[in-house]
Motif scaffolding. Structure first.
Motif, short mmCIF file in Angstrom:
data_model
loop_
_atom_site.label_atom_id
_atom_site.label_comp_id
_atom_site.label_asym_id
_atom_site.label_seq_id
_atom_site.Cartn_x
_atom_site.Cartn_y
_atom_site.Cartn_z
N ILE A 1 26.93 -38.26 -79.64
CA ILE A 1 26.77 -37.09 -79.30
C ILE A 1 27.12 -36.69 -77.75
N TYR A 2 26.56 -37.62 -77.09
CA TYR A 2 26.78 -37.57 -75.41
C TYR A 2 28.42 -37.74 -75.16
N ILE A 3 28.93 -38.71 -75.94
CA ILE A 3 30.31 -39.09 -75.55
C ILE A 3 31.33 -37.84 -76.07
N ALA A 4 30.85 -37.29 -77.34
CA ALA A 4 31.55 -36.24 -77.84
C ALA A 4 31.50 -34.86 -76.93
N PHE A 5 30.50 -34.62 -76.31
CA PHE A 5 30.26 -33.38 -75.58
C PHE A 5 30.91 -33.64 -74.05
N THR A 6 30.93 -34.77 -73.64
CA THR A 6 31.54 -35.06 -72.38
C THR A 6 33.11 -35.00 -72.84
N VAL B 1 38.29 -32.21 -71.66
CA VAL B 1 39.74 -31.65 -72.54
C VAL B 1 39.63 -29.97 -71.99
N LEU B 2 38.57 -29.27 -72.16
CA LEU B 2 38.65 -27.82 -71.76
C LEU B 2 38.85 -27.70 -70.27
N ILE C 1 28.26 -23.02 -69.25
CA ILE C 1 28.12 -23.42 -70.52
C ILE C 1 27.41 -25.02 -70.95
N PHE C 2 28.33 -25.81 -70.36
CA PHE C 2 27.98 -27.23 -70.73
C PHE C 2 26.62 -27.57 -69.90
N VAL D 1 20.40 -32.78 -85.89
CA VAL D 1 20.09 -31.88 -86.96
C VAL D 1 21.41 -31.00 -87.36
N LEU D 2 22.06 -30.65 -86.35
CA LEU D 2 22.91 -29.59 -86.22
C LEU D 2 24.36 -30.00 -87.12
N PHE D 3 24.60 -31.00 -86.37
CA PHE D 3 26.11 -31.47 -86.99
C PHE D 3 26.07 -32.81 -88.00
#
Length: 479
Positions: A186-191, A196-197, A241-242, A255-257
């Protein structure tokens, strides 16, 4: 005490640190920084050699309990910081070791407090190491170690509990190793998403990496003297946002993903976190509106600063020292509240604040109706007595350490606001405070003793107090 297992963990931590120095090494090669390239090669070699010496082979007895887990985590962070300071010293970017130690402790603990007045004068590879230290410390090196190192008994869980922020830590899945892997996924994915953004917003790769590392770890080291003020509105909104996203309990993202459930919105802590942010932005917006030409600019700076302070990131787009006292008071309150438990943010944590408030209400009701049986609940579940007791003890220890540190640094004879917010900024892992240590200031004027005290405060705050306190307790070392 299983000393061999503790040494084995310390050795692995140094080996991981040696591997992590390859990123700034590559950065030095790309920017043609020959001297820094050799510095990181030497430092990585020292970490690897020392790590191998103290843990030449895997111990036969790999069982660990709470005491070993807490001691291993505390010593790991101290050792990590000592070796992590060497690139600053060897490259002469920060020749004084105490200053270099303060800087890297601030990096690993995701505090963002700095002794540097001109960060733009530093080599790119050193800037990359500063920012990357935020990312490493955000989720925690020991959490990564749990994902790869085989331990017996409850050793994994004790390491996870000692390093993860919040009143309690639970497993997301039956195996602790799998929990650690999921957290890092999760940590790597959000980073990666933020990188990218930011690239799509026109920032170069170096800027996108360093600012994303600081956002993900809720750290706050910037690569410009002006902080984030010089970047586009798009970049500032993305970081806002991040920062807020990284201040949320990572178990809610699981839980969400992974479970495809919307229970995240039923979390009392999450709802309180969002409400605190929204109300703070609204109040500050109304209070500082006259300082900015447009409503959009007022909102942008208000939202960015609130998100930065409550998540203890410490990035700044404006010198909030110039804001009215009401707005600055709100920011000081947010410094203590902090982010959610289980996030990369610091502070006391929203969940502890909720438990404390519920405990006060319960006591008032018991005074009014002594025979009433009351139970504290959160998320429709009863809060265990051990959790409530832990929060009370944590707050007592927090207050004692805060006052003690404040008294020691007061010998430097700076004004009370500077001293108070300096300790608040370090023990809550925020970075900037007010007055001398405000967004446009730094911590360089403090004495070596004060810097050591504040370095300890940063470690105490990041490790939730007790792992560090156990190092100084004689009961820890008794058989």
């Amino acid at each position: 005490m299983n000393y061999k297992m503790i040494l084995n963990i310390l050795g692995w931590v140094l080996k991981i640190e040696a591997f992590c120095m390859l990123l700034p090494l590559v950065c030095a090669v790309c920017y043609g920084e020959t001297a820094e390239m050799y510095v990181f090669l030497v430092c990585a070699f020292l970490c690897l050699i020392f790590g191998t010496v103290i843990s030449p082979r895997r111990p036969e007895n790999r069982v660990m309990y709470a005491r070993e887990g807490f001691v291993a985590v505390a010593l790991s962070w101290v050792l990590l910081s000592i070796f992590g300071a060497l690139p600053f010293v060897f490259s002469k970017s920060i020749p004084n070791f105490i200053d270099a130690f303060f800087e890297i402790v601030s990096g690993f603990t995701t505090t963002g407090a700095s002794i540097l007045a001109d960060v733009e004068a530093l080599p790119k590879s050193i800037l990359m190491w500063r920012s990357f230290s935020h990312w490493l410390g955000g989720m925690g090196v020991l959490v990564f170690l749990v994902a790869i190192l085989p331990l017996s008994g409850s050793g994994n869980l004790f390491l996870l509990r000692a390093e993860s922020p919040g009143p309690s830590v639970s497993k997301l899945v039956p195996r602790v190793k799998s929990t650690a892997k999921l957290l890092y996924i999760i940590y790597i994915a959000f980073t990666a998403m933020q990188i990218v953004l930011m690239l799509l917003g026109g920032e170069d790769l170096f800027t996108s990496l360093t600012l994303s590392f600081g956002t993900a770890g809720t750290g706050g080291f910037s690569i410009l003297n002006s902080g984030i003020a010089g970047y586009s509105r798009y970049t500032q909104y993305i970081i806002t946002i991040f920062m807020i996203l990284f201040g949320v309990d990572f178990s809610l993202y699981y839980v969400l993903f992974f479970r495809k459930s919307t229970d995240i919105f039923k979390s009392t802590e999450f709802r309180s976190y969002i409400i605190i942010i929204a109300v703070s932005i609204l109040l500050i917006f109304c209070n500082v509106r006259y300082l900015y030409p447009t409503a959009e600019e007022t909102f942008r700076h208000s939202a960015f600063t609130v998100g930065s302070i409550i998540t203890t990131t410490g990035y700044t787009t404006y010198d909030f020292n110039l804001w009215p006292q009401f707005s600055k008071t709100i920011l000081v309150c947010l410094m203590f509240i902090g982010a959610c438990a289980g996030s990369t943010g610091g502070g006391i944590k929203v969940s502890r604040i909720i438990i404390l408030c519920k405990s006060i209400v319960k006591e008032i009701r018991l005074y009014a109706h002594p025979r009433t049986t009351l139970k504290l609940k959160m998320n429709k579940r009863t809060i265990e007595h051990e959790t409530v007791r832990g929060v009370n003890v944590y707050m007592s220890a927090y207050a004692c350490i805060f006052v003690g540190a404040l008294l020691i640094i007061s010998f430097d004879n700076f004004d009370f606001t500077t001293n108070f917010t300096a300790i608040a900024a370090t023990i809550n892992n925020i970075g900037p405070g007010l007055n001398m240590v405000g967004p446009m200031g730094n911590f360089s004027a403090f004495s070596p003793l004060s810097k050591i005290v504040m370095s300890i405060c940063m470690l105490v705050g990041r490790l939730e107090i007790f792992p560090m306190l156990m190092l100084f307790s004689p009961y820890t070392w008794k058989k």
